[in-house]
Design an enzyme around this catalytic site. Structure first.
Site, PDB file in Angstrom:
ATOM      1  N   HIS A 165       0.819  -1.215   0.000  1.00  0.00           N
ATOM      2  CA  HIS A 165       0.000   0.000   0.000  1.00  0.00           C
ATOM      3  C   HIS A 165       0.852   1.264   0.000  1.00  0.00           C
ATOM      4  O   HIS A 165       0.309   2.358   0.190  1.00  0.00           O
ATOM      5  CB  HIS A 165      -0.901   0.033   1.241  1.00  0.00           C
TER       6      HIS A 165
ATOM      7  N   LYS B 135     -10.638  12.568   4.979  1.00  0.00           N
ATOM      8  CA  LYS B 135      -9.614  11.525   4.963  1.00  0.00           C
ATOM      9  C   LYS B 135      -8.567  11.891   6.001  1.00  0.00           C
ATOM     10  O   LYS B 135      -8.601  12.985   6.578  1.00  0.00           O
ATOM     11  CB  LYS B 135      -8.983  11.382   3.582  1.00  0.00           C
ATOM     12  N   ARG B 136      -7.654  10.969   6.258  1.00  0.00           N
ATOM     13  CA  ARG B 136      -6.557  11.239   7.172  1.00  0.00           C
ATOM     14  C   ARG B 136      -5.845  12.529   6.775  1.00  0.00           C
ATOM     15  O   ARG B 136      -5.590  12.765   5.596  1.00  0.00           O
ATOM     16  CB  ARG B 136      -5.595  10.045   7.160  1.00  0.00           C
TER      17      ARG B 136
ATOM     18  N   LYS C 116      -1.884  14.440   0.981  1.00  0.00           N
ATOM     19  CA  LYS C 116      -3.301  14.486   0.620  1.00  0.00           C
ATOM     20  C   LYS C 116      -3.777  15.918   0.374  1.00  0.00           C
ATOM     21  O   LYS C 116      -4.864  16.143  -0.125  1.00  0.00           O
ATOM     22  CB  LYS C 116      -4.145  13.809   1.699  1.00  0.00           C
TER      23      LYS C 116
ATOM     24  N   THR D 202     -10.024   4.876  -1.257  1.00  0.00           N
ATOM     25  CA  THR D 202     -11.330   4.217  -1.346  1.00  0.00           C
ATOM     26  C   THR D 202     -12.461   5.193  -1.068  1.00  0.00           C
ATOM     27  O   THR D 202     -13.596   4.951  -1.470  1.00  0.00           O
ATOM     28  CB  THR D 202     -11.424   3.032  -0.363  1.00  0.00           C
TER      29      THR D 202
ATOM     30  N   LYS E  28     -16.472   5.624  -2.604  1.00  0.00           N
ATOM     31  CA  LYS E  28     -17.707   5.794  -1.826  1.00  0.00           C
ATOM     32  C   LYS E  28     -18.463   7.030  -2.283  1.00  0.00           C
ATOM     33  O   LYS E  28     -19.694   7.019  -2.407  1.00  0.00           O
ATOM     34  CB  LYS E  28     -17.363   5.895  -0.338  1.00  0.00           C
TER      35      LYS E  28
END
Length: 817
Positions: free
Chosen positions: A369, A557-558, A563, A665, A669
């Site tokens: 990952h 998200k984290r 990100k 992911t 969603k």
């Protein structure tokens, strides 16, 4: 009366009998559990009564499933993951058993509304982010497809942490999710095993010239399994998530010994309790990092011992274990499976090294990952060897034999040897161990798998090209669509038939309705309803009022620099500046949502949260922004909150630096619920764009090859962006001029570190992407068409598809029910 009418009448009578049976079962369960009338029970006691009733319903199929696996000697997969982010299980279990409406009717007859008790269930603190949520989706899909697959992990006493925002800053509180116990688990003390740490291990020559192991001393910890049933969509297959808890032997005592012995026993007690106390111990200290290694070996050893014991009990020879067992390593945390399986096969069950190694490599498979080489897990040898002396000897021997093979293939190329060595620069390289000890290595999105082959793991790809493959991630549509968005699920039923519920690829048929006016209108109505539900939740929980008629632009998200939540909030600052100056009269009214946790020791991530909160405070109290722009930070974002957030989104922010996100992911969603992806060509965004077309996604920014070229060859100067672009300069200056407080930390992070994730390089393209999103959103018909296309094309991102690929290409298992 026609036969058709008779059939309907019989079905209705059967339904009434089932409802009455459930009602009686529920009442009896409540009386047994609490010894009181139902009217006297607290809301939490009512929830536990509902859950206990559901457990009664599923237990029969759980027993039956295990009996079938045993009788048929079915090959089974064991999915080892340090996280399983399950979310609440009551609603999904009811849906999968097919009794949600029946039980609701049964309780309604008692004057009880079941919906009020769902929130009594805590989110299980067994994971943090995408890694754990993926594992949860996978075991859900395995059960749904009737495939024999189980999870293996740790029963953490405390989750990562409960996030609170206090004075605009993240504060971490203990996540006491087990305070009232975990209603779905079954403790199995008869299945306990012992796990050994420390001591001294060496090989001693025998008179015949062979070697024998000597392992003296050390500390033994009892691992007790707690089993959680995982219910398949048809209710027939019920697999198992086994969570290991570190416990003291029942004969342990602190009394009747000397003071010195008591102190030693207290230290032992504290050590045992610490192993399964926290998800992700604080790794800023040596002891914290060592504890993480202890956790990894603890659940790996316990899990592998349990698997072998089960095989022996079923009469399967260990030489052919791979015909009956597959073990999958989810990232590197369980990579010690390779060495532990070798230890048991060689030391305990006396297979030769060659026999054991052949079995191990046929049994084990590994999912990577992590694209970033610096993030690949490594352990200092001087920490690893004293803690796991026998495991270290085994890894040494694995490495010695492997490097002999490397040198044979690449004579004289010691640089190649260094790149491939499991033991290198005083470190044990866990990804390298996982690759060498497995038969399959996969990435989790097409672009990710290619980057692994071409850069991060290139030396291993050259050595083992046949082992590398791609398995694009997926999410379970049962939770993220059927459970989270029942109105949309009903619309799919009404248009394309309910067959998509068991075969999500059929969702593609929904694209036929992309130009259908009434379907477009219904999709828009469902989205509006979901936005109102989220707005109402926010008002009730926080008091903040937002306009549900605005566009909902969401990034959850984290919190991590790659990100790029920081780029998002810098854009918001720029938008606010333009609104104040009257330069954005046509600005599309927008509510921008952020959510996610920053690791406690991750200073820049926590500063990013602080900036988001400061900007939100300023904008939400500004008359100039009223009706045009609002900002929300969703505190303590997790699975259950996500079930309200994903269906409400108009824009799905997926803006990581290209080449950094393995898959993602959350993007799936959002897509599944009709949100439009605004993102970079990173991770699974690439495949989402390919699935829906450029007209139904908004893509911006540098491509992965451009980013990697800058990393490899340089040529990027953040000061050029700062000095050459007045917009960027103004936005960054707002971080240090007191407008939002003092954010010199973030200012320096970007400018002094040369903007390592290219936030400023992509900033103008990001602005343009938002302008494009606003333009498209104003065209209601075209936007609704895009929503329908995204929903329809999301079926390929179901974890059912992913699991079928794993099952056929890697594990060699099949559905048996």
């Amino acid at each position: 009366m026609t036969q058709w009418s008779k059939d309907i009448q019989m079905a209705e009578e059967e339904r009434k009998r089932t409802v009455e049976s459930l009602r009686k079962r529920f009442v009896a369960t409540g009386h047994i559990l609490w010894g009181r009338e139902l009217s006297e029970l607290t809301p939490h006691e009512m929830f536990r009564t509902v859950a206990a009733t559901v457990k009664e319903l599923l237990s029969e199929n759980w027993i039956r499933t295990n009996r079938i696996y045993s009788e048929q000697k079915t090959k089974q997969v064991y999915y080892f993951s340090i996280e399983f982010l399950l979310g609440r299980l009551l609603n999904s279990n009811l849906i999968n058993l097919g009794v949600k409406e029946l039980l609701a009717d049964a309780l309604k007859g008692l004057g009880i509304s079941m919906t009020r008790y769902y929130e009594e269930e805590p989110d299980a603190g067994l994971g943090n982010g995408g890694l754990g949520r993926l594992a949860a989706c996978f075991i859900d899909s395995l059960a749904a497809l009737g495939m024999p697959g189980h999870g293996c992990s740790i029963r953490y006493q405390y989750g990562l942490f409960e996030q609170k925002i206090v004075d605009g800053q993240q504060v971490e509180l203990p996540d006491r999710w087990l305070r009232d116990g975990f209603v779905w688990e079954y403790r199995k003390p008869d299945k306990a095993v012992n796990v050994r740490f420390g001591g001294n291990a060496w090989m001693r020559p025998r008179p015949d010239g062979s070697l024998e192991l000597v392992h003296e001393g050390g500390t033994t910890v009892m691992a007790v399994p707690y089993d959680v049933p995982i219910v398949g969509a048809n209710g027939k297959t019920v697999n198992t998530l086994r969570l290991w808890n570190a416990e003291l032997n029942k004969d342990f005592t602190l009394y009747g010994v000397t003071q010195e012995q008591r102190e030693e026993r207290q230290r032992y007690q504290r050590f045992v309790e610490s192993i399964t106390e926290f998800l992700y111990p604080n790794d800023s200290s040596y002891e914290g990092r060592r504890l993480r290694l202890v956790q990894e070996y603890f659940f790996v050893s316990a899990g592998v011992q349990s698997i072998i014991r089960n095989q022996l009990r079923s009469g399967v020879p260990l030489h052919s274990m791979d015909e009956h067992v597959a073990i999958h390593i989810n990232d590197t945390h369980p990579a010690l499976v390779v060495a532990e399986l070798m230890r048991l096969l060689v030391d305990v069950y006396e297979l030769t090294w060659g026999e054991a190694w052949a079995v191990t490599r046929r049994v084990v498979a590994y999912t990577n990952h992590t694209i970033m080489p610096e993030a690949l897990e490594k352990w200092p040898i001087d920490m690893f060897k004293p803690l796991l002396p026998r495991i270290y000897l085994i890894i040494e021997e694995i490495n010695r034999r492997f490097l002999t093979e490397v040198r044979r293939r690449y004579p004289g190329d010691e640089e190649r040897v260094r790149e491939l060595s499991i033991l290198q620069d005083g470190q044990v390289h866990m990804a390298r161990l996982a690759i060498v000890g497995s038969h399959s290595v996969n990435g989790v999105a097409e672009i990710h798998s290619e980057i692994l082959k071409n850069t991060t793991l290139h030396p291993f790809y050259e050595f083992y090209p046949e082992r590398f493959n791609n398995k694009t991630n997926g999410v379970t549509h049962r939770r993220w669509l059927i459970g989270a968005n029942p109105e949309l699920a009903q619309l799919l039923d009404d248009t394309i038939s309910p067959a998509w519920r068991t075969e999500p690829s059929y969702m593609a048929d929904f694209a036929r309705y992309a130009d259908h006016h009434k379907v477009q209108q219904r999709v828009a109505e469902i989205k509006a309803t979901r936005k109102k539900i989220l707005a109402r939740w926010l008002r009730e929980k926080t008091g903040q009022r937002i306009d549900a008629d605005t566009m909902f632009d969401i990034q959850v998200k984290r919190i991590h620099s790659y990100k790029r939540q920081l780029m998002n909030i810098l854009y918001v600052i720029d938008a606010f500046e333009r609104i104040k100056e009257g330069m954005a009269e046509d600005f599309l009214p927008t509510t921008v949502f952020f959510g996610g946790k920053a690791a406690p020791g991750y200073y820049i991530a926590k500063e990013t949260i602080r900036l988001i909160c400061a900007v939100a405070q300023r904008i939400n109290n500004s008359q100039a922004a009223e009706g045009k722009l609002a900002v929300v930070f969703l505190e303590n974002f997790g699975v259950s909150l996500g079930e309200a957030v994903y269906p409400a989104a108009d824009i799905s922010e997926q803006i990581s630096t290209a080449s950094k996100e393995a898959s993602g992911t959350g993007n799936m969603k959002f897509m599944m619920n009709g949100a439009i992806t605004l993102g970079t060509l990173d991770g699974a965004n690439v495949e989402i764009r390919d699935a829906v077309g450029d007209e139904n996604a908004i893509i911006f920014g540098m491509h992965a090859d451009e980013v990697m070229n800058y990393y490899a060859n340089g040529g990027y100067s953040v000061w050029d962006e700062y000095n050459g672009n007045p917009t960027i300069r103004r936005v960054l200056d707002r971080l240090v001029d007191g407008t939002y407080g003092d954010f010199r930390s973030l200012y320096d992070y970007l400018l002094r570190n040369n903007d390592e994730y290219f936030i400023l390089k992509d900033f103008e393209a990001y602005r343009a992407a938002h302008e494009e999103a606003a333009r498209r959103y104003r065209d209601k018909e075209a936007w609704r068409k895009s929503m329908i296309i995204n929903i329809a094309r999301s079926g390929r991102f179901s974890s059912d598809r992913t699991i079928r690929e794993y099952a056929s290409d890697i594990w060699g298992i099949r559905g048996v029910q």
